[in-house]
Design a protein around this motif. Structure first.
Motif, PDB file in Angstrom:
ATOM      1  N   LYS A 160       0.380   6.957   7.740  1.00  0.00           N
ATOM      2  CA  LYS A 160      -1.037   6.686   7.519  1.00  0.00           C
ATOM      3  C   LYS A 160      -1.238   6.087   6.131  1.00  0.00           C
ATOM      4  N   PRO A 161      -0.840   4.820   5.966  1.00  0.00           N
ATOM      5  CA  PRO A 161      -0.991   4.169   4.649  1.00  0.00           C
ATOM      6  C   PRO A 161      -2.448   4.113   4.211  1.00  0.00           C
ATOM      7  N   LEU A 162      -2.656   3.968   2.919  1.00  0.00           N
ATOM      8  CA  LEU A 162      -4.014   3.892   2.352  1.00  0.00           C
ATOM      9  C   LEU A 162      -4.568   2.472   2.512  1.00  0.00           C
ATOM     10  N   TYR A 163      -4.808   2.077   3.766  1.00  0.00           N
ATOM     11  CA  TYR A 163      -5.404   0.753   4.023  1.00  0.00           C
ATOM     12  C   TYR A 163      -6.902   0.823   3.798  1.00  0.00           C
ATOM     13  N   LEU A 213      -5.297   0.895  -4.186  1.00  0.00           N
ATOM     14  CA  LEU A 213      -5.527   0.719  -5.628  1.00  0.00           C
ATOM     15  C   LEU A 213      -6.698   1.575  -6.093  1.00  0.00           C
ATOM     16  N   GLU A 214      -7.770   1.596  -5.313  1.00  0.00           N
ATOM     17  CA  GLU A 214      -8.952   2.380  -5.678  1.00  0.00           C
ATOM     18  C   GLU A 214      -8.635   3.873  -5.684  1.00  0.00           C
ATOM     19  N   LYS A 215      -7.978   4.353  -4.634  1.00  0.00           N
ATOM     20  CA  LYS A 215      -7.662   5.771  -4.527  1.00  0.00           C
ATOM     21  C   LYS A 215      -6.727   6.236  -5.641  1.00  0.00           C
ATOM     22  N   LEU A 216      -5.845   5.364  -6.073  1.00  0.00           N
ATOM     23  CA  LEU A 216      -4.824   5.725  -7.060  1.00  0.00           C
ATOM     24  C   LEU A 216      -5.212   5.339  -8.487  1.00  0.00           C
ATOM     25  N   SER A 217      -6.434   4.850  -8.663  1.00  0.00           N
ATOM     26  CA  SER A 217      -6.940   4.460  -9.985  1.00  0.00           C
ATOM     27  C   SER A 217      -6.011   3.459 -10.665  1.00  0.00           C
ATOM     28  N   ALA A 218      -5.731   2.375  -9.953  1.00  0.00           N
ATOM     29  CA  ALA A 218      -4.833   1.341 -10.469  1.00  0.00           C
ATOM     30  C   ALA A 218      -5.451  -0.027 -10.210  1.00  0.00           C
ATOM     31  N   GLU A 219      -4.982  -1.035 -10.946  1.00  0.00           N
ATOM     32  CA  GLU A 219      -5.477  -2.387 -10.730  1.00  0.00           C
ATOM     33  C   GLU A 219      -4.365  -3.403 -10.934  1.00  0.00           C
ATOM     34  N   VAL A 271      -1.114  -7.937  -0.913  1.00  0.00           N
ATOM     35  CA  VAL A 271      -2.153  -7.695  -1.918  1.00  0.00           C
ATOM     36  C   VAL A 271      -3.502  -7.489  -1.235  1.00  0.00           C
ATOM     37  N   GLU A 272      -3.789  -8.292  -0.211  1.00  0.00           N
ATOM     38  CA  GLU A 272      -5.080  -8.226   0.477  1.00  0.00           C
ATOM     39  C   GLU A 272      -5.323  -6.873   1.144  1.00  0.00           C
ATOM     40  N   ILE A 273      -4.250  -6.213   1.594  1.00  0.00           N
ATOM     41  CA  ILE A 273      -4.433  -4.928   2.293  1.00  0.00           C
ATOM     42  C   ILE A 273      -4.247  -3.727   1.354  1.00  0.00           C
ATOM     43  N   SER A 274      -4.236  -3.993   0.049  1.00  0.00           N
ATOM     44  CA  SER A 274      -3.949  -2.919  -0.918  1.00  0.00           C
ATOM     45  C   SER A 274      -5.168  -2.443  -1.693  1.00  0.00           C
ATOM     46  N   HIS A 275      -6.339  -2.990  -1.415  1.00  0.00           N
ATOM     47  CA  HIS A 275      -7.516  -2.667  -2.220  1.00  0.00           C
ATOM     48  C   HIS A 275      -7.873  -1.178  -2.177  1.00  0.00           C
ATOM     49  N   ARG A 276      -7.801  -0.576  -1.000  1.00  0.00           N
ATOM     50  CA  ARG A 276      -8.158   0.849  -0.889  1.00  0.00           C
ATOM     51  C   ARG A 276      -7.142   1.713  -1.621  1.00  0.00           C
ATOM     52  N   PRO A 301       0.816  -1.219   0.000  1.00  0.00           N
ATOM     53  CA  PRO A 301       0.000   0.000   0.000  1.00  0.00           C
ATOM     54  C   PRO A 301       0.857   1.279   0.000  1.00  0.00           C
ATOM     55  N   VAL A 302       1.965   1.238   0.706  1.00  0.00           N
ATOM     56  CA  VAL A 302       2.883   2.388   0.729  1.00  0.00           C
ATOM     57  C   VAL A 302       3.571   2.540  -0.618  1.00  0.00           C
TER      58      VAL A 302
END
Length: 234
Positions: free
Chosen positions: A231-234, A186-192, A179-184, A151-152
């Motif tokens: 404050k990572p994007l969790y 990915l959404e905030k950064l418009s990535a997949e 990968v499991e903690i990266s969903h938010r 996420p970082v």
């Protein structure tokens, strides 16, 4: 030994590239006495755990078979994977970034001795460089190895990636957990995440996570230095 090890693992290199990697190793261990560049210094360990590991991306259809590509290595450290890839992919251009000036000084020596004219070196933090026009959304590929959890890394890296370009994260055994903690993020950064490729290296599992940037990055990212990790994007 270098060429033999690479061939055994499905990556073909030339004799010239083998000689360049050999010289890279020699300079690395010499300078490691003066500064802490790597805890891994035994010859075969460096070849396997640094050089070959850096080169695993060459086995991916996402990265190879291009006439040209621009590649950014964030937190390159002693040059992994950036310098290794620059040796093996002379048709691409490489930009290596690190926050410690001593490492950049070391890499300038490597660049000069190996005549890597397609490599540019920058001292700075991703949080700052990611907002500069000459870096922002400018690279076909951004790569990063052993820098931070996913996420970082996403917030550090995606702002540098061109729209429809890729961020490639080198990961070990915690890959699935990250990968499991990266969903938010990915959404905030418009990535997949488009692919997670698994490899076996020295009896250990290694992963390459290919993440596509779907659009121009929101101007809010990356956030200011320190906030990304606190404050990572969790």
């Amino acid at each position: 030994m270098i060429k033999e090890i690479f061939t055994e693992n499905g990556i073909m290199i030339t004799e010239e590239q083998e000689e360049m990697l050999q010289l890279y190793y020699e300079i690395l261990v010499e300078w490691n006495v003066k500064m802490n560049l790597t805890a891994i210094t035994e010859y075969k360990d460096v070849i396997l755990k640094h050089f070959l590991d850096s080169a695993l991306i060459l086995k991916s259809e996402y990265f190879i078979n291009r006439k040209h590509a621009s590649v950014l290595d964030i937190g390159t450290g002693a040059g992994f994977p950036g310098i290794v890839l620059a040796i093996l992919c002379p048709q691409y251009t490489f930009t290596l970034v690190d926050s410690l000036m001593k490492r950049i000084e070391f890499l300038h020596i490597i660049k000069k001795e190996l005549k890597l004219n397609h490599v540019s070196l920058y001292h700075g933090r991703a949080e700052d460089l990611g907002h500069q026009i000459e870096f922002r959304n400018q690279f076909d590929f951004v790569v990063s190895r052993a820098v931070a959890e996913l996420p970082v890394l996403l917030e550090y890296s995606i702002p540098f990636v061109k729209e429809q370009g890729y961020f490639v994260s080198y990961k070990g055994k915690r890959c699935n957990e990250e990968v499991e903690i990266s969903h938010r993020a990915l959404e905030k950064l418009s990535a997949e995440i488009v692919e997670v490729e698994e490899y076996s290296l020295a009896k250990e599992c290694r992963f390459l996570i290919f993440i596509k940037n779907l659009s121009i990055t929101d101007v809010r990212y990356p956030r200011k230095a320190g906030k990304v990790k606190k404050k990572p994007l969790y």
